[in-house]
Design a protein around this motif. Structure first.
Motif, PDB file in Angstrom:
ATOM      1  N   UNK A 107      11.673  -5.806  -7.871  1.00  0.00           N
ATOM      2  CA  UNK A 107      11.314  -4.382  -7.838  1.00  0.00           C
ATOM      3  C   UNK A 107      11.520  -3.785  -9.220  1.00  0.00           C
ATOM      4  N   UNK A 108      10.710  -2.815  -9.544  1.00  0.00           N
ATOM      5  CA  UNK A 108      10.942  -1.966 -10.720  1.00  0.00           C
ATOM      6  C   UNK A 108      10.263  -0.648 -10.368  1.00  0.00           C
ATOM      7  N   UNK A 109      10.583   0.406 -11.063  1.00  0.00           N
ATOM      8  CA  UNK A 109       9.970   1.702 -10.721  1.00  0.00           C
ATOM      9  C   UNK A 109       8.447   1.542 -10.649  1.00  0.00           C
ATOM     10  N   UNK A 110       7.875   1.739  -9.466  1.00  0.00           N
ATOM     11  CA  UNK A 110       6.427   1.649  -9.285  1.00  0.00           C
ATOM     12  C   UNK A 110       5.881   0.233  -9.168  1.00  0.00           C
ATOM     13  N   UNK A 111       6.774  -0.780  -9.164  1.00  0.00           N
ATOM     14  CA  UNK A 111       6.323  -2.183  -9.110  1.00  0.00           C
ATOM     15  C   UNK A 111       6.989  -2.905  -7.939  1.00  0.00           C
ATOM     16  N   UNK A 112       6.175  -3.576  -7.111  1.00  0.00           N
ATOM     17  CA  UNK A 112       6.709  -4.355  -5.993  1.00  0.00           C
ATOM     18  C   UNK A 112       6.085  -5.743  -6.075  1.00  0.00           C
ATOM     19  N   UNK A 113       6.929  -6.772  -6.250  1.00  0.00           N
ATOM     20  CA  UNK A 113       6.420  -8.146  -6.259  1.00  0.00           C
ATOM     21  C   UNK A 113       6.953  -8.877  -5.041  1.00  0.00           C
ATOM     22  N   UNK A 114       6.061  -9.448  -4.246  1.00  0.00           N
ATOM     23  CA  UNK A 114       6.469 -10.146  -3.025  1.00  0.00           C
ATOM     24  C   UNK A 114       6.429 -11.649  -3.228  1.00  0.00           C
ATOM     25  N   UNK A 115       7.253 -12.353  -2.423  1.00  0.00           N
ATOM     26  CA  UNK A 115       7.120 -13.801  -2.304  1.00  0.00           C
ATOM     27  C   UNK A 115       6.157 -13.974  -1.143  1.00  0.00           C
ATOM     28  N   UNK A 116       4.919 -14.321  -1.423  1.00  0.00           N
ATOM     29  CA  UNK A 116       3.912 -14.401  -0.352  1.00  0.00           C
ATOM     30  C   UNK A 116       4.244 -15.540   0.601  1.00  0.00           C
ATOM     31  N   UNK A 137       0.815  -1.218   0.000  1.00  0.00           N
ATOM     32  CA  UNK A 137       0.000   0.000   0.000  1.00  0.00           C
ATOM     33  C   UNK A 137       0.851   1.271   0.000  1.00  0.00           C
ATOM     34  N   UNK A 138       1.958   1.264   0.768  1.00  0.00           N
ATOM     35  CA  UNK A 138       2.679   2.524   0.999  1.00  0.00           C
ATOM     36  C   UNK A 138       4.168   2.500   0.650  1.00  0.00           C
ATOM     37  N   UNK A 139       4.709   1.313   0.334  1.00  0.00           N
ATOM     38  CA  UNK A 139       6.121   1.238  -0.063  1.00  0.00           C
ATOM     39  C   UNK A 139       6.292   1.890  -1.426  1.00  0.00           C
ATOM     40  N   UNK A 140       7.490   2.452  -1.649  1.00  0.00           N
ATOM     41  CA  UNK A 140       7.758   3.111  -2.933  1.00  0.00           C
ATOM     42  C   UNK A 140       8.971   2.435  -3.587  1.00  0.00           C
ATOM     43  N   UNK A 141       8.729   1.780  -4.710  1.00  0.00           N
ATOM     44  CA  UNK A 141       9.834   1.176  -5.464  1.00  0.00           C
ATOM     45  C   UNK A 141      10.463   2.282  -6.300  1.00  0.00           C
ATOM     46  N   UNK A 175      16.287  -1.754  -7.591  1.00  0.00           N
ATOM     47  CA  UNK A 175      17.085  -2.144  -6.426  1.00  0.00           C
ATOM     48  C   UNK A 175      16.613  -1.566  -5.103  1.00  0.00           C
ATOM     49  N   UNK A 176      15.970  -0.431  -5.112  1.00  0.00           N
ATOM     50  CA  UNK A 176      15.677   0.286  -3.861  1.00  0.00           C
ATOM     51  C   UNK A 176      14.181   0.417  -3.612  1.00  0.00           C
TER      52      UNK A 176
END
Ligand code: 5GP
Length: 193
Positions: free
Chosen positions: A181-190, A10-14, A18-19
């Protein structure tokens, strides 16, 4: 840990591949209710291991680490970043390369605060290349204390930190694992919990 996963989504910023920025809830502005839950989760995971102190690295690990120490009812020890070598025999120091800044700093521990009777839990906000955690381990070993485990809020699983630490035999528990991660994209290992 689902609560933290949901917050990151919801609030993390890719920022780029890398960051990931978590400065709205962990390390600039702090969400105390979330950090309390994070601390309780670490305390439950690492319970009954004889942990005498929680150790973190200033400054971004302090909020989750203090809540972990409170939940475990043990002191929190903050390893300090000194810009240059301080010649003082009462200090242990080791050089660490900062992942986000690309510069080096001296990680410092006052010798009187840790001893061979201590068994510690290292807590940090992010795991990238494992440099900060490895530096913390070097200082803990200089004090002849032992490491019970390493607790990480956000592991970037596409970077080599976990493998490096596991090779050294450490027990690592990451509450959230990031696959990509990519600019605006966050993929998690659920994960389950
Ligand atoms: P490592 O030492 O494992 O290479 O990097 C971990 C340290 O760098 C953590 O203490 C954390 O402060 C910082 N760090 C690494 N990656 C990130 C990131 O994606 N975002 C933020 N905010 N900090 C990071």
């Amino acid at each position: 840990m689902k609560l933290l996963e949901d917050k990151i989504l919801a609030e993390g910023i890719a920022v780029n591949e890398n960051i990931l920025k978590a400065d709205g809830f962990i390390n600039h502005q702090v969400d105390p209710a979330l950090m309390k839950a994070v601390g309780e989760d670490f305390a439950a995971h690492f319970q009954d291991m004889g942990i005498t102190k929680v150790v973190t690295i200033e400054s971004s690990g302090i909020a989750p680490a203090v809540m972990t120490a409170a939940a475990m009812n043990v002191p929190l020890l903050i390893l300090k970043k000194s810009p240059s070598k301080v010649l003082n025999e009462d200090l242990y120091q080791t050089v660490v390369t900062s992942y986000t800044k690309g510069t080096s700093y001296e990680l410092t521990l006052s010798a009187r605060l840790l001893s061979e009777t201590d068994h510690v839990l290292i807590i940090d906000d992010f795991l990238a290349n494992g440099e900060a955690a490895t530096g913390a381990v070097r200082l803990i070993r200089k004090a002849h204390a032992t490491v019970a485990g390493i607790g990480i809020l956000i592991e970037k699983s596409f970077q080599p930190g976990r493998a490096k630490l596991e090779e050294q035999g450490f027990h690592i528990y990451s509450q959230v694992r990031v696959a990509k991660l990519a600019k605006g994209v966050i993929e998690l290992i659920r994960q389950d919990s």
